[in-house]
Design a protein around this motif. Structure first.
Motif, mmCIF file in Angstrom:
data_model
loop_
_atom_site.group_PDB
_atom_site.id
_atom_site.type_symbol
_atom_site.label_atom_id
_atom_site.label_comp_id
_atom_site.label_asym_id
_atom_site.label_seq_id
_atom_site.Cartn_x
_atom_site.Cartn_y
_atom_site.Cartn_z
ATOM 1 N N VAL A 298 0.781 11.328 -1.672
ATOM 2 C CA VAL A 298 0.438 11.964 -2.423
ATOM 3 C C VAL A 298 -0.617 12.958 -1.870
ATOM 4 O O VAL A 298 -1.181 13.469 -1.188
ATOM 5 C CB VAL A 298 -0.698 10.983 -3.819
ATOM 6 C CG1 VAL A 298 -1.062 12.004 -4.088
ATOM 7 C CG2 VAL A 298 0.651 10.471 -4.405
ATOM 8 N N PHE A 299 -1.986 11.732 -0.088
ATOM 9 C CA PHE A 299 -2.325 12.118 0.499
ATOM 10 C C PHE A 299 -1.430 13.558 1.121
ATOM 11 O O PHE A 299 -2.568 14.086 1.482
ATOM 12 C CB PHE A 299 -3.231 11.333 1.472
ATOM 13 C CG PHE A 299 -4.031 11.144 2.094
ATOM 14 C CD1 PHE A 299 -5.283 11.218 1.689
ATOM 15 C CD2 PHE A 299 -3.937 11.963 3.140
ATOM 16 C CE1 PHE A 299 -6.651 11.941 2.631
ATOM 17 C CE2 PHE A 299 -5.037 12.628 4.181
ATOM 18 C CZ PHE A 299 -6.422 12.122 3.834
ATOM 19 N N ARG A 300 -0.318 13.100 1.547
ATOM 20 C CA ARG A 300 -0.045 14.034 2.445
ATOM 21 C C ARG A 300 0.825 15.864 1.960
ATOM 22 O O ARG A 300 0.961 16.242 1.940
ATOM 23 C CB ARG A 300 1.004 13.899 3.425
ATOM 24 C CG ARG A 300 0.501 12.482 4.357
ATOM 25 C CD ARG A 300 1.418 12.352 5.462
ATOM 26 N NE ARG A 300 1.331 11.348 6.202
ATOM 27 C CZ ARG A 300 2.035 9.981 6.044
ATOM 28 N NH1 ARG A 300 2.258 9.801 4.647
ATOM 29 N NH2 ARG A 300 1.159 8.904 6.475
ATOM 30 N N GLY A 301 0.396 15.503 0.780
ATOM 31 C CA GLY A 301 0.805 16.538 0.222
ATOM 32 C C GLY A 301 1.927 16.180 -0.095
ATOM 33 O O GLY A 301 2.523 17.336 -1.440
ATOM 34 N N ASP A 302 3.007 15.206 -0.078
ATOM 35 C CA ASP A 302 4.222 15.051 -0.817
ATOM 36 C C ASP A 302 4.494 14.584 -1.919
ATOM 37 O O ASP A 302 5.297 14.339 -2.808
ATOM 38 C CB ASP A 302 5.016 13.692 0.499
ATOM 39 C CG ASP A 302 4.877 15.238 1.816
ATOM 40 O OD1 ASP A 302 5.011 15.918 1.786
ATOM 41 O OD2 ASP A 302 4.696 14.332 2.145
ATOM 42 N N GLY A 303 3.525 14.411 -2.555
ATOM 43 C CA GLY A 303 3.773 13.751 -4.051
ATOM 44 C C GLY A 303 2.327 13.771 -5.002
ATOM 45 O O GLY A 303 1.411 14.343 -4.464
ATOM 46 N N ARG A 304 2.241 13.244 -5.946
ATOM 47 C CA ARG A 304 1.058 14.132 -7.247
ATOM 48 C C ARG A 304 0.734 12.421 -7.629
ATOM 49 O O ARG A 304 1.429 11.822 -8.237
ATOM 50 C CB ARG A 304 0.695 15.640 -8.248
ATOM 51 C CG ARG A 304 2.590 15.151 -8.443
ATOM 52 C CD ARG A 304 1.799 16.583 -9.773
ATOM 53 N NE ARG A 304 0.674 16.463 -10.614
ATOM 54 C CZ ARG A 304 0.647 15.576 -11.516
ATOM 55 N NH1 ARG A 304 1.052 14.428 -11.529
ATOM 56 N NH2 ARG A 304 -1.091 15.847 -11.394
ATOM 57 N N ASN B 80 8.923 9.785 -8.005
ATOM 58 C CA ASN B 80 8.652 8.891 -6.839
ATOM 59 C C ASN B 80 9.896 8.302 -6.343
ATOM 60 O O ASN B 80 10.850 8.273 -7.446
ATOM 61 C CB ASN B 80 7.719 8.088 -7.599
ATOM 62 C CG ASN B 80 6.479 8.757 -7.858
ATOM 63 O OD1 ASN B 80 6.167 9.705 -7.264
ATOM 64 N ND2 ASN B 80 6.559 9.549 -9.286
ATOM 65 N N PRO B 81 9.908 7.471 -5.204
ATOM 66 C CA PRO B 81 10.672 6.234 -4.977
ATOM 67 C C PRO B 81 10.543 5.290 -5.992
ATOM 68 O O PRO B 81 9.472 4.717 -6.578
ATOM 69 C CB PRO B 81 9.498 5.020 -3.354
ATOM 70 C CG PRO B 81 9.235 7.300 -3.088
ATOM 71 C CD PRO B 81 8.420 7.625 -4.482
ATOM 72 N N GLU B 82 12.501 4.936 -6.528
ATOM 73 C CA GLU B 82 11.419 3.534 -7.141
ATOM 74 C C GLU B 82 10.634 2.449 -7.053
ATOM 75 O O GLU B 82 10.380 2.266 -7.754
ATOM 76 C CB GLU B 82 13.031 3.257 -7.496
ATOM 77 C CG GLU B 82 13.013 1.991 -8.516
ATOM 78 C CD GLU B 82 14.558 1.587 -8.304
ATOM 79 O OE1 GLU B 82 14.676 0.490 -8.308
ATOM 80 O OE2 GLU B 82 15.232 2.751 -9.268
ATOM 81 N N ILE B 83 10.543 1.617 -5.549
ATOM 82 C CA ILE B 83 9.531 1.246 -4.968
ATOM 83 C C ILE B 83 9.175 1.700 -4.053
ATOM 84 O O ILE B 83 9.834 1.855 -3.617
ATOM 85 C CB ILE B 83 10.743 -0.229 -4.676
ATOM 86 C CG1 ILE B 83 11.181 -1.223 -6.065
ATOM 87 C CG2 ILE B 83 9.412 -1.357 -4.737
ATOM 88 C CD1 ILE B 83 10.838 -1.152 -7.109
ATOM 89 N N GLU B 84 7.521 1.050 -4.452
ATOM 90 C CA GLU B 84 7.104 1.588 -3.136
ATOM 91 C C GLU B 84 5.319 0.934 -3.332
ATOM 92 O O GLU B 84 5.658 0.379 -4.119
ATOM 93 C CB GLU B 84 6.376 3.000 -3.249
ATOM 94 C CG GLU B 84 6.403 4.141 -2.354
ATOM 95 C CD GLU B 84 5.537 5.483 -2.419
ATOM 96 O OE1 GLU B 84 5.773 6.672 -1.964
ATOM 97 O OE2 GLU B 84 5.399 5.601 -3.633
#
Length: 300
Positions: free
Chosen positions: A154-160, A141-145
């Protein structure tokens, strides 16, 4: 070093619990406490726990009533209540495991998070199967978000995102609590918006949680009633997000969130009045044109 981390385990199933405890015993930094809340399970873990008495510091409490079957969020919260003065809390699934440097990296990065007054720390994660074999890459994940950026990624499927890979302060938990949705579907998603109060989340990417996906997993069970409750949960928590935090999301993101909520409402509940009420809610939030698009795309 002061112990700032409480690892909370809501226990119910014995099948993978040894692996969970092994991962705690293998931590390179032992400066943490473990609190195990037994949800009146028919699978007694005491004999197994005896093997770990000299390996990890833990407290075990068997509750007289099974609460998780009625309200999973309340089970989480009564397990947290077992903990003492630790500043940071992490809820670890009784079938999940942590990389051996998990606690070490938590302390290494903690000062950076605290300097920025961050209330939620997220770790990398990967999926494992019933045998503990990886079935995915390690998700970083990005360090700060911001909380909203994290949710939409996450919604778009680029993370979980799941419960296990997030640590949060006791202060923000006591202030915000977990919101209760059907079978706790979305309760953690909303927490990662509300616990940081729509502010920043700090991520640690060189330590990770293993999230076990098995036939015993609540989100994987092929049960029609559970399936319906999961859909209701997805509808409710996405509606809740827009009802309370719409201003933090771009209009197209609001559209996507509401479209998902509407789809899961229509596939889980045929109540016409509830549907009409939600349509009026959508119109109020994003206008009639976008609402018509959502309804047309979800005709059943």
């Amino acid at each position: 070093m002061e112990n700032k981390l409480a690892i909370i385990i809501p226990y119910y199933k014995l099948k993978y619990f040894r692996a969970t405890l092994d991962s705690l015993a293998a931590q390179t930094n032992k400066n943490f406490s473990v609190y195990i809340g037994d949800d009146c399970s028919p699978e007694n873990p005491v004999i197994l726990l005896e093997e770990f008495e000299n390996k990890i510091s833990f407290q075990y409490q068997k509750f007289a009533e099974n609460l998780g079957g009625k309200c999973l969020v309340k089970q989480w919260e009564r397990c947290i209540a077992l903990s003492e003065k630790e500043d940071w809390l992490l809820i670890l699934g009784d079938d999940d495991t942590l990389s051996e440097n998990f606690v070490e990296e938590f302390y290494y990065h903690l000062h950076k998070a605290e300097q920025q007054k961050i209330e939620v720390i997220r770790f990398a994660s990967r999926l494992i199967d019933e045998e503990g074999n990886p079935t995915s890459k390690i998700f970083t994940n990005p360090e700060i978000e911001t909380a909203a950026e994290s949710y939409m990624r996450v919604f778009r499927g680029d993370g979980r995102s799941t419960l296990t890979e997030h640590a949060f302060t006791r202060k923000t938990f006591e202030k915000n609590k977990f919101k209760d949705f059907p079978v706790a579907f979305g309760s953690d998603n909303v927490a990662w918006l509300e616990f940081p109060e729509m502010g920043k989340i700090y991520s640690i990417n060189n330590a990770f949680a293993n999230i076990r996906i098995s036939r015993d997993h609540l989100s994987s069970k092929a049960d029609d009633n559970l399936k319906k409750q999961r859909k209701q949960g997805i509808y409710q928590f996405n509606r809740y997000i827009i009802a309370n935090y719409a201003k933090h999301f771009e209009i197209e993101d609001q559209f996507s969130i509401l479209k998902k909520a509407y789809k899961h409402l229509r596939t889980s509940d045929r109540d016409l009045l509830k549907t009409l009420s939600f349509i009026l809610f959508i119109i109020k939030k994003i206008g009639i044109e976008k609402t018509i698009r959502i309804v047309k795309d979800n005709k059943h």
